[in-house]
Design a protein around this motif. Sequence first.
Motif, PDB file in Angstrom:
ATOM      1  N   GLU A   8       0.843  -1.198   0.000  1.00 40.00           N
ATOM      2  CA  GLU A   8       0.000   0.000   0.000  1.00 40.00           C
ATOM      3  C   GLU A   8       0.871   1.238   0.000  1.00 40.00           C
ATOM      4  OE1 GLU A   8      -3.085   0.183   2.863  1.00 40.00           O
ATOM      5  OE2 GLU A   8      -3.491  -1.948   2.733  1.00 40.00           O
ATOM      6  N   THR A   9       0.406   2.241  -0.725  1.00 39.44           N
ATOM      7  CA  THR A   9       1.138   3.501  -0.721  1.00 39.44           C
ATOM      8  C   THR A   9       0.825   4.220   0.578  1.00 39.44           C
ATOM      9  OG1 THR A   9      -0.691   4.589  -1.855  1.00 39.44           O
ATOM     10  CG2 THR A   9       1.081   3.725  -3.233  1.00 39.44           C
ATOM     11  N   PRO A  10       1.814   4.799   1.211  1.00 34.29           N
ATOM     12  CA  PRO A  10       1.555   5.470   2.486  1.00 34.29           C
ATOM     13  C   PRO A  10       0.689   6.703   2.273  1.00 34.29           C
ATOM     14  CG  PRO A  10       3.817   5.829   1.794  1.00 34.29           C
ATOM     15  CD  PRO A  10       3.211   4.862   0.829  1.00 34.29           C
ATOM     16  N   GLN A  11      -0.313   6.817   3.093  1.00 35.02           N
ATOM     17  CA  GLN A  11      -1.210   7.966   3.048  1.00 35.02           C
ATOM     18  C   GLN A  11      -0.837   8.899   4.191  1.00 35.02           C
ATOM     19  OE1 GLN A  11      -3.574   8.546   0.790  1.00 35.02           O
ATOM     20  NE2 GLN A  11      -3.140   6.661  -0.295  1.00 35.02           N
ATOM     21  N   PRO A  12      -0.976  10.186   3.976  1.00 38.40           N
ATOM     22  CA  PRO A  12      -0.705  11.093   5.091  1.00 38.40           C
ATOM     23  C   PRO A  12      -1.723  10.858   6.204  1.00 38.40           C
ATOM     24  CG  PRO A  12      -1.549  12.297   3.183  1.00 38.40           C
ATOM     25  CD  PRO A  12      -1.330  10.880   2.764  1.00 38.40           C
ATOM     26  N   GLU A  13      -1.239  10.881   7.409  1.00 40.62           N
ATOM     27  CA  GLU A  13      -2.108  10.624   8.553  1.00 40.62           C
ATOM     28  C   GLU A  13      -3.055  11.801   8.750  1.00 40.62           C
ATOM     29  OE1 GLU A  13      -2.374   7.892  10.443  1.00 40.62           O
ATOM     30  OE2 GLU A  13      -0.964   6.943   9.102  1.00 40.62           O
ATOM     31  N   GLN A  14      -4.319  11.487   8.878  1.00 42.01           N
ATOM     32  CA  GLN A  14      -5.327  12.499   9.131  1.00 42.01           C
ATOM     33  C   GLN A  14      -6.013  12.144  10.445  1.00 42.01           C
ATOM     34  OE1 GLN A  14      -7.401  14.789   6.832  1.00 42.01           O
ATOM     35  NE2 GLN A  14      -5.626  15.138   5.576  1.00 42.01           N
ATOM     36  N   GLY A  15      -5.904  13.008  11.402  1.00 40.61           N
ATOM     37  CA  GLY A  15      -6.574  12.783  12.669  1.00 40.61           C
ATOM     38  C   GLY A  15      -8.043  13.116  12.561  1.00 40.61           C
ATOM     39  N   ALA A  16      -8.772  12.796  13.592  1.00 45.10           N
ATOM     40  CA  ALA A  16     -10.204  13.061  13.590  1.00 45.10           C
ATOM     41  C   ALA A  16     -10.495  14.557  13.635  1.00 45.10           C
ATOM     42  CB  ALA A  16     -10.856  12.367  14.775  1.00 45.10           C
ATOM     43  N   ASP A  17      -9.538  15.338  14.158  1.00 45.63           N
ATOM     44  CA  ASP A  17      -9.758  16.771  14.301  1.00 45.63           C
ATOM     45  C   ASP A  17      -9.256  17.569  13.099  1.00 45.63           C
ATOM     46  OD1 ASP A  17     -10.855  16.275  16.766  1.00 45.63           O
ATOM     47  OD2 ASP A  17      -8.984  16.606  17.838  1.00 45.63           O
ATOM     48  N   ASP A  18      -8.622  16.915  12.145  1.00 46.40           N
ATOM     49  CA  ASP A  18      -8.107  17.626  10.984  1.00 46.40           C
ATOM     50  C   ASP A  18      -9.247  17.945  10.029  1.00 46.40           C
ATOM     51  OD1 ASP A  18      -5.614  17.366  12.050  1.00 46.40           O
ATOM     52  OD2 ASP A  18      -5.005  15.719  10.742  1.00 46.40           O
ATOM     53  N   ALA A  19      -9.448  19.224   9.772  1.00 49.17           N
ATOM     54  CA  ALA A  19     -10.499  19.644   8.847  1.00 49.17           C
ATOM     55  C   ALA A  19      -9.895  19.773   7.452  1.00 49.17           C
ATOM     56  CB  ALA A  19     -11.090  20.967   9.295  1.00 49.17           C
ATOM     57  N   ARG A  20     -10.538  19.167   6.505  1.00 54.42           N
ATOM     58  CA  ARG A  20     -10.090  19.257   5.121  1.00 54.42           C
ATOM     59  C   ARG A  20     -10.922  20.296   4.393  1.00 54.42           C
ATOM     60  NH1 ARG A  20     -10.503  12.933   4.359  1.00 54.42           N
ATOM     61  NH2 ARG A  20     -12.191  13.422   5.747  1.00 54.42           N
ATOM     62  N   PRO A  21     -10.419  20.788   3.271  1.00 55.40           N
ATOM     63  CA  PRO A  21     -11.203  21.784   2.521  1.00 55.40           C
ATOM     64  C   PRO A  21     -12.555  21.208   2.104  1.00 55.40           C
ATOM     65  CG  PRO A  21      -8.968  21.658   1.672  1.00 55.40           C
ATOM     66  CD  PRO A  21      -9.123  20.543   2.662  1.00 55.40           C
ATOM     67  N   GLY A  22     -13.585  21.975   2.319  1.00 57.80           N
ATOM     68  CA  GLY A  22     -14.923  21.555   1.932  1.00 57.80           C
ATOM     69  C   GLY A  22     -15.713  20.868   3.025  1.00 57.80           C
ATOM     70  N   ASP A  23     -15.068  20.440   4.098  1.00 57.77           N
ATOM     71  CA  ASP A  23     -15.779  19.739   5.174  1.00 57.77           C
ATOM     72  C   ASP A  23     -16.835  20.622   5.830  1.00 57.77           C
ATOM     73  OD1 ASP A  23     -14.398  17.434   4.762  1.00 57.77           O
ATOM     74  OD2 ASP A  23     -13.158  17.574   6.566  1.00 57.77           O
ATOM     75  N   SER A  24     -16.484  21.872   6.071  1.00 59.91           N
ATOM     76  CA  SER A  24     -17.440  22.762   6.732  1.00 59.91           C
ATOM     77  C   SER A  24     -18.636  23.060   5.823  1.00 59.91           C
ATOM     78  CB  SER A  24     -16.753  24.059   7.158  1.00 59.91           C
ATOM     79  OG  SER A  24     -16.206  24.712   6.028  1.00 59.91           O
ATOM     80  N   LEU A  25     -18.404  23.132   4.507  1.00 59.09           N
ATOM     81  CA  LEU A  25     -19.516  23.342   3.586  1.00 59.09           C
ATOM     82  C   LEU A  25     -20.464  22.146   3.579  1.00 59.09           C
ATOM     83  CD1 LEU A  25     -17.885  25.048   0.475  1.00 59.09           C
ATOM     84  CD2 LEU A  25     -19.557  26.014   2.025  1.00 59.09           C
ATOM     85  N   VAL A  26     -19.914  20.953   3.637  1.00 60.10           N
ATOM     86  CA  VAL A  26     -20.751  19.751   3.649  1.00 60.10           C
ATOM     87  C   VAL A  26     -21.579  19.692   4.934  1.00 60.10           C
ATOM     88  CG1 VAL A  26     -20.717  17.233   3.676  1.00 60.10           C
ATOM     89  CG2 VAL A  26     -19.240  18.471   2.109  1.00 60.10           C
ATOM     90  N   LYS A  27     -20.960  20.017   6.062  1.00 64.31           N
ATOM     91  CA  LYS A  27     -21.696  20.016   7.333  1.00 64.31           C
ATOM     92  C   LYS A  27     -22.787  21.073   7.335  1.00 64.31           C
ATOM     93  CE  LYS A  27     -17.883  18.293  10.090  1.00 64.31           C
ATOM     94  NZ  LYS A  27     -16.887  18.611  11.126  1.00 64.31           N
ATOM     95  N   ALA A  28     -22.450  22.280   6.885  1.00 67.13           N
ATOM     96  CA  ALA A  28     -23.444  23.360   6.854  1.00 67.13           C
ATOM     97  C   ALA A  28     -24.579  23.018   5.896  1.00 67.13           C
ATOM     98  CB  ALA A  28     -22.778  24.671   6.448  1.00 67.13           C
TER      99      ALA A  28
END
Length: 92
Positions: A8-28
């Motif tokens: 598997e190619t290593p993926q950057p670790e994303q924690g539960a608190d890391d907000a990605r672009p667009g996440d807030s728009l999807v929630k709203a």
Amino acid sequence: MTVTPQPETPQPEQGADDARPGDSLVKAGGIVFIVGAVATLATMAPLFLDVDPFPSYAWAVCMLMGVGFAISAAGVLRSAAAQRTAARASQA
């Protein structure tokens, strides 16, 4: 036929608190959609309960379902664009 597992190619670790672009728009957008859905149920209920219908501005609130869907779609597109940009940057 045996299949050898591919590394598997290593993926950057994303924690539960890391907000990605667009996440807030999807929630709203989800919240706005739910408000529109509740308004739709509330305005349709008098039709089945044989009582006086709500005024026209209550029906206008029902349009929030479409607005919420559009906001969420914009968030998904923004997230996809950010992932595409990150993928191009990692290849260069």
